[in-house]
Design a protein around this motif. Structure first.
Motif, PDB file in Angstrom:
ATOM      1  N   ALA A   1       0.836  -1.197   0.000  1.00 26.76           N
ATOM      2  CA  ALA A   1       0.000   0.000   0.000  1.00 26.76           C
ATOM      3  C   ALA A   1       0.876   1.253   0.000  1.00 26.76           C
ATOM      4  O   ALA A   1       2.020   1.224   0.458  1.00 26.76           O
ATOM      5  CB  ALA A   1      -0.913  -0.005   1.229  1.00 26.76           C
ATOM      6  N   PRO A   2       0.360   2.374  -0.515  1.00 27.82           N
ATOM      7  CA  PRO A   2       1.143   3.610  -0.569  1.00 27.82           C
ATOM      8  C   PRO A   2       1.735   4.017   0.774  1.00 27.82           C
ATOM      9  O   PRO A   2       2.891   4.440   0.845  1.00 27.82           O
ATOM     10  CB  PRO A   2       0.127   4.647  -1.070  1.00 27.82           C
ATOM     11  CG  PRO A   2      -0.827   3.849  -1.897  1.00 27.82           C
ATOM     12  CD  PRO A   2      -0.964   2.539  -1.177  1.00 27.82           C
ATOM     13  N   GLU A   3       0.957   3.873   1.849  1.00 25.23           N
ATOM     14  CA  GLU A   3       1.473   4.272   3.159  1.00 25.23           C
ATOM     15  C   GLU A   3       2.605   3.361   3.616  1.00 25.23           C
ATOM     16  O   GLU A   3       3.544   3.797   4.295  1.00 25.23           O
ATOM     17  CB  GLU A   3       0.360   4.304   4.205  1.00 25.23           C
ATOM     18  CG  GLU A   3      -0.410   3.000   4.383  1.00 25.23           C
ATOM     19  CD  GLU A   3      -1.624   2.895   3.470  1.00 25.23           C
ATOM     20  OE1 GLU A   3      -2.535   2.135   3.826  1.00 25.23           O
ATOM     21  OE2 GLU A   3      -1.656   3.569   2.418  1.00 25.23           O
ATOM     22  N   ALA A   4       2.542   2.084   3.235  1.00 25.19           N
ATOM     23  CA  ALA A   4       3.626   1.159   3.566  1.00 25.19           C
ATOM     24  C   ALA A   4       4.882   1.516   2.785  1.00 25.19           C
ATOM     25  O   ALA A   4       5.998   1.484   3.321  1.00 25.19           O
ATOM     26  CB  ALA A   4       3.207  -0.280   3.277  1.00 25.19           C
TER      27      ALA A   4
ATOM     28  N   THR B   1      10.298   3.808   2.608  1.00 24.34           N
ATOM     29  CA  THR B   1      11.170   4.866   2.078  1.00 24.34           C
ATOM     30  C   THR B   1      11.892   5.569   3.217  1.00 24.34           C
ATOM     31  O   THR B   1      13.113   5.783   3.173  1.00 24.34           O
ATOM     32  CB  THR B   1      10.345   5.893   1.271  1.00 24.34           C
ATOM     33  OG1 THR B   1       9.714   5.230   0.175  1.00 24.34           O
ATOM     34  CG2 THR B   1      11.233   7.008   0.744  1.00 24.34           C
ATOM     35  N   GLY B   2      11.145   5.913   4.254  1.00 24.06           N
ATOM     36  CA  GLY B   2      11.743   6.573   5.405  1.00 24.06           C
ATOM     37  C   GLY B   2      12.747   5.685   6.112  1.00 24.06           C
ATOM     38  O   GLY B   2      13.818   6.148   6.541  1.00 24.06           O
TER      39      GLY B   2
ATOM     40  N   ALA C   1       6.059  -7.183  -7.906  1.00 27.46           N
ATOM     41  CA  ALA C   1       7.369  -6.777  -7.388  1.00 27.46           C
ATOM     42  C   ALA C   1       8.023  -5.635  -8.170  1.00 27.46           C
ATOM     43  O   ALA C   1       8.499  -4.664  -7.555  1.00 27.46           O
ATOM     44  CB  ALA C   1       8.292  -7.986  -7.310  1.00 27.46           C
ATOM     45  N   PRO C   2       8.099  -5.700  -9.504  1.00 28.14           N
ATOM     46  CA  PRO C   2       8.753  -4.587 -10.207  1.00 28.14           C
ATOM     47  C   PRO C   2       8.064  -3.244  -9.972  1.00 28.14           C
ATOM     48  O   PRO C   2       8.728  -2.200  -9.889  1.00 28.14           O
ATOM     49  CB  PRO C   2       8.662  -5.005 -11.683  1.00 28.14           C
ATOM     50  CG  PRO C   2       8.493  -6.491 -11.656  1.00 28.14           C
ATOM     51  CD  PRO C   2       7.667  -6.756 -10.438  1.00 28.14           C
ATOM     52  N   HIS C   3       6.732  -3.276  -9.855  1.00 24.38           N
ATOM     53  CA  HIS C   3       5.995  -2.030  -9.648  1.00 24.38           C
ATOM     54  C   HIS C   3       6.243  -1.482  -8.239  1.00 24.38           C
ATOM     55  O   HIS C   3       6.306  -0.261  -8.049  1.00 24.38           O
ATOM     56  CB  HIS C   3       4.512  -2.277  -9.886  1.00 24.38           C
ATOM     57  CG  HIS C   3       4.238  -2.840 -11.251  1.00 24.38           C
ATOM     58  ND1 HIS C   3       4.316  -2.092 -12.396  1.00 24.38           N
ATOM     59  CD2 HIS C   3       3.938  -4.108 -11.655  1.00 24.38           C
ATOM     60  CE1 HIS C   3       4.061  -2.849 -13.450  1.00 24.38           C
ATOM     61  NE2 HIS C   3       3.827  -4.078 -13.020  1.00 24.38           N
ATOM     62  N   GLY C   4       6.405  -2.373  -7.266  1.00 27.85           N
ATOM     63  CA  GLY C   4       6.753  -1.929  -5.927  1.00 27.85           C
ATOM     64  C   GLY C   4       8.131  -1.291  -5.904  1.00 27.85           C
ATOM     65  O   GLY C   4       8.339  -0.232  -5.285  1.00 27.85           O
ATOM     66  N   ALA C   5       9.078  -1.926  -6.590  1.00 24.40           N
ATOM     67  CA  ALA C   5      10.440  -1.397  -6.633  1.00 24.40           C
ATOM     68  C   ALA C   5      10.476  -0.028  -7.304  1.00 24.40           C
ATOM     69  O   ALA C   5      11.128   0.911  -6.822  1.00 24.40           O
ATOM     70  CB  ALA C   5      11.354  -2.380  -7.358  1.00 24.40           C
TER      71      ALA C   5
END
Length: 265
Positions: free
Chosen positions: A203-206, A211-212, A252-256
């Protein structure tokens, strides 16, 4: 200005569901690595876990990617899936000597993954860590260990890894312990809980949270509120490697790419 980097990628580059999903329609299979490397900053080579490859294969992979791209290499199961790890010396030598150094400066960490049933034995595991070479054929080697039994969640394990300068893999997993203690000159993260319902697996928040955390690890801080097994490591900037592995692999590629985009903001 820090010279450390955060690299983000996936496991392997040959996966049928990625065709017409990640790879463009009718994209040549022989050029899939080239395309993946144009969108990502690292790839974990998984095929080396199951079989060996010739030096020419590693050289060809290195030639197919940009100069600043990095490969992590998953070590052979014959090194790690054994009762007595201290006896792995010959297998480790055979694995390291097969041609990994043909990757040259594009060689990132070597991942040593252990069975989920492998319990922590300080003497045996310590002996194994001493077998890991720091260099081969003039190329510096960096190592990361992924342990998957709860018995490793102890300061004694972290101390062994730190003494050896070996990174402990931080796995986001529903099945295995997440040990976030920093122990080497880099941080190695495997995100294993992607779901098909999310376009990027997470999810975007995850993704914002990871990232942080990646930025914290890069600058040497311990991300809060991630619990640690031992005392915090010195606050030293480190390279960070983040791989989207397992769990809705088609995402997976889209998450990366989503994480790379966030890191660039």
């Amino acid at each position: 200005m820090s010279t450390t980097q955060i690299r983000v990628g996936i496991g392997g580059w040959t996966y049928e569901p990625w065709r017409n999903n990640f790879y463009p329609e009718k994209w040549p299979q022989k050029r899939e690595l080239e395309y993946a490397a144009s969108k990502l900053t690292a790839i974990e080579i998984n095929g080396t876990y199951y079989s060996s490859f010739k030096p020419a294969s590693f050289a060809a992979w290195a030639a197919a990617v940009p100069d600043d791209f990095v490969f992590a290499v998953k070590a052979s199961r014959f090194c790690t899936n054994r009762k007595v790890l201290a006896d792995a010396g010959e297998s480790i030598e055979r694995f390291v000597s097969q041609g990994l150094t043909e990757l040259g400066p594009k060689l990132g960490p070597i991942l040593w993954q252990f069975m989920a049933t492998k319990k922590f034995d300080a003497d045996d595991f310590g002996a194994f860590l001493k077998l890991l070479p720091t260099a081969h054929a003039g190329v510096t080697l960096r190592h990361a260990v992924q342990v998957r039994h709860e018995s490793f969640a102890t300061p004694a394990f972290v101390e062994l890894a730190r003494a050896a300068g070996v990174a402990i893999v931080h796995a986001d997993s529903a099945d295995y312990p997440a040990i976030a203690d920093v122990s080497g000159d880099h941080v190695y993260v495997r995100l294993e809980q992607g779901v098909a319902e999310e376009p990027a697996g997470y999810a975007p928040e995850a993704l914002d949270r990871w990232t942080g955390m990646a930025r914290d690890w890069q600058r040497g801080a311990a991300p809060a509120p991630v619990p640690l097994v031992a005392d915090p490591a010195p606050a030293t900037p480190r390279d960070a490697f983040v791989f989207f592995i397992n769990g809705a692999k088609e995402r997976a590629p889209h998450g990366a790419m989503a994480l790379i985009e966030r890191l660039g903001r």
